[in-house]
Motif scaffolding. Structure first.
Motif, PDB file in Angstrom:
ATOM      1  N   THR A  14       0.577  -1.066  -0.046  1.00  0.00           N
ATOM      2  CA  THR A  14      -0.310   0.136   0.285  1.00  0.00           C
ATOM      3  C   THR A  14       1.102   1.539  -0.312  1.00  0.00           C
ATOM      4  N   PRO A  15       0.231   2.874  -0.676  1.00  0.00           N
ATOM      5  CA  PRO A  15       1.290   3.360  -0.656  1.00  0.00           C
ATOM      6  C   PRO A  15       2.179   4.015   1.267  1.00  0.00           C
ATOM      7  N   ALA A  16       1.088   3.452   1.664  1.00  0.00           N
ATOM      8  CA  ALA A  16       1.785   3.698   3.876  1.00  0.00           C
ATOM      9  C   ALA A  16       2.867   3.181   3.984  1.00  0.00           C
ATOM     10  N   GLU A  17       2.453   1.332   3.048  1.00  0.00           N
ATOM     11  CA  GLU A  17       3.563   0.260   3.333  1.00  0.00           C
ATOM     12  C   GLU A  17       4.918   0.908   2.836  1.00  0.00           C
ATOM     13  N   ALA A  18       4.707   1.733   2.043  1.00  0.00           N
ATOM     14  CA  ALA A  18       5.816   1.813   0.619  1.00  0.00           C
ATOM     15  C   ALA A  18       6.462   2.793   1.332  1.00  0.00           C
ATOM     16  N   MET A  19       5.248   3.594   1.740  1.00  0.00           N
ATOM     17  CA  MET A  19       6.781   4.871   2.366  1.00  0.00           C
ATOM     18  C   MET A  19       7.099   4.685   3.625  1.00  0.00           C
TER      19      MET A  19
END
Length: 64
Positions: A14-19
């Motif tokens: 997810t975008p949050a996990e990637a960040m």
């Protein structure tokens, strides 16, 4: 089956996990190593640090 699902989740974070991964990968957090989409019992946790025995779960719609 669980291992394949964890591998698929690692490939499509997810975008949050990637960040978050961008900031904790390669021992960037005080030298601690984290694993992504790690299997703990019957669960796949977002991030796991074995030395600290710390699990980090990122909330969001994917966990519904």
């Amino acid at each position: 089956m669980l291992i394949e699902h964890a591998r698929q989740m690692r490939k499509n974070p997810t975008p949050a996990e990637a960040m978050l991964w961008k900031h904790i990968r390669k021992n960037q957090l005080a030298g601690y190593k984290f694993h992504r989409q790690h299997i703990v019992g019957p669960f796949i946790v977002d991030f796991y640090c074995p030395v600290m025995r710390l699990i980090i779960e990122i909330g969001g719609d994917i966990h519904q």
